[in-house]
Design a protein around this motif. Sequence first.
Motif, short mmCIF file in Angstrom:
data_model
loop_
_atom_site.label_atom_id
_atom_site.label_comp_id
_atom_site.label_asym_id
_atom_site.label_seq_id
_atom_site.Cartn_x
_atom_site.Cartn_y
_atom_site.Cartn_z
N ASP A 29 42.68 34.67 51.86
CA ASP A 29 42.87 34.13 50.51
C ASP A 29 43.38 32.69 50.59
O ASP A 29 44.55 32.46 50.89
CB ASP A 29 43.86 34.99 49.72
N LYS A 31 42.25 30.06 48.17
CA LYS A 31 42.24 29.38 46.87
C LYS A 31 42.78 30.30 45.78
O LYS A 31 42.81 31.53 45.94
CB LYS A 31 40.81 28.95 46.50
N LEU A 33 41.40 31.20 43.12
CA LEU A 33 40.39 32.18 42.68
C LEU A 33 40.42 33.42 43.58
O LEU A 33 40.23 34.54 43.09
CB LEU A 33 38.99 31.55 42.68
N ASP A 34 40.68 33.23 44.88
CA ASP A 34 40.80 34.38 45.78
C ASP A 34 41.92 35.30 45.31
O ASP A 34 41.78 36.53 45.30
CB ASP A 34 41.08 33.91 47.22
N LEU A 36 43.11 35.51 42.26
CA LEU A 36 42.73 36.15 41.00
C LEU A 36 41.76 37.32 41.24
O LEU A 36 41.86 38.36 40.58
CB LEU A 36 42.07 35.11 40.06
N MET A 37 40.84 37.13 42.19
CA MET A 37 39.90 38.21 42.51
C MET A 37 40.65 39.41 43.08
O MET A 37 40.33 40.55 42.79
CB MET A 37 38.86 37.71 43.52
N ARG A 50 34.10 33.40 36.51
CA ARG A 50 33.90 32.78 37.82
C ARG A 50 32.47 33.07 38.25
O ARG A 50 31.86 34.04 37.81
CB ARG A 50 34.93 33.22 38.85
N ARG A 53 32.24 30.07 43.03
CA ARG A 53 33.49 30.01 43.81
C ARG A 53 33.56 28.81 44.77
O ARG A 53 34.26 28.83 45.77
CB ARG A 53 33.80 31.33 44.52
N ASP A 60 35.34 28.66 36.30
CA ASP A 60 36.73 29.12 36.38
C ASP A 60 37.74 28.02 36.06
O ASP A 60 38.83 27.98 36.62
CB ASP A 60 37.02 29.74 37.75
N ALA A 71 40.03 27.09 39.44
CA ALA A 71 40.76 28.02 40.31
C ALA A 71 40.17 28.03 41.71
O ALA A 71 40.90 28.15 42.70
CB ALA A 71 40.74 29.42 39.70
N CYS A 72 38.86 27.85 41.80
CA CYS A 72 38.20 27.95 43.11
C CYS A 72 38.47 26.73 43.99
O CYS A 72 38.24 26.77 45.20
CB CYS A 72 36.70 28.14 42.93
#
Lengths: 231, 114
Positions: A29, A31, A33-34, A36-37, A50, A53, A60, A71-72
């Motif tokens: 992880d 970023k 976005l990672d 958040l995923m 998103r 990515r 995002d 986020a990414c």
Amino acid sequence: MRLSIYRFNPETDLKPRMQDYELAPEAGDKKLLDALMRLKTIDDSLSFRRSCREGVCGSDAMNINGRNGLACLTPLVGLKEPVVLRPLPGFPVIRDLIVDMTQFFAHYHSIKPYLINDTVPPERERLQSPAEREKLNGLYECILCACCSSFCPSFWWNPDKFIGPAGLLQAYRFISDSRDTATAERLAYLDDVYRLFRCRTIMNCTEVCPKGLSPSHAIERIRQALVRESS
Amino acid sequence: MRLFLGQRAWVLQRVTALVLLFLLALGAATLLTGPPLDYERWHALATSTHGAVLIVVFFAALGLHGWIGVRDIALDYIHAPMLRLALLAVVGVLLFAIVIRVVLTMAAHFAGGA
């Protein structure tokens, strides 16, 4: 890591709330976005957009610790905790971090974001010199993530009338294109007290653009082109 | 009024800003050089032909610049058309009255031959 995320479900909530999360990012992880995923696997009711990515689709975009960004493209390292995530400011919220971008794209379409050239097309293609092509650099890269427009106070004040930095950057992308023959019409459309001249040169747009572009510079060039056109 | 729409207002605002900047610098340079500033010198500066013209130009530029600035603020924040119109009318009349007052004062001075 700790996160505080804006939550709003119009089907069940009367008003929005901030929800706190504790998350242990794993080795891969890197970023936001990672994270958040990963959070989505814990709480699947959390909604955000998103796609690519990697900073190309612009889906995002969100407000991260008070500043718009993707986020990414936002590294987890160095993020102040709790990481406060809100939807893009000034846009109607559909759910959680998802905003309604209808008006944003209506402004974008209003500037006719395509080449207009009424002359007879050449057999193969309309050529540009390297110098003419160079003028498009810093303009064509815009991914329409809306980080700029959503961080522009002029856009907050008149979102229905001011085209906003993203739309104006795109407008200048076609104004400065040597293959486009509708420059006069484009400038005439923009010569309006609201569409272009609500920009107060606050420059938040340039400050937050995740692609490093400068909408405020493009807006200035449109104003200069208007002055040249009318003189 | 087309004069105050789009780029014309924007250009007018910048042109008047340059005029104000130039006249402020000229005024500062005039006051900071030469003999000490007393009433006689101030009166002589203000009532010379050049001085009077520059003072009128200064206040005219100030009025125009100020009104366009207030108009910009009103366009940003005041979305009720009648309220905005009323504010712009009041500010416009006030600024115009200031300019007229300056013009009349200068005209009265020169008409009186003082």
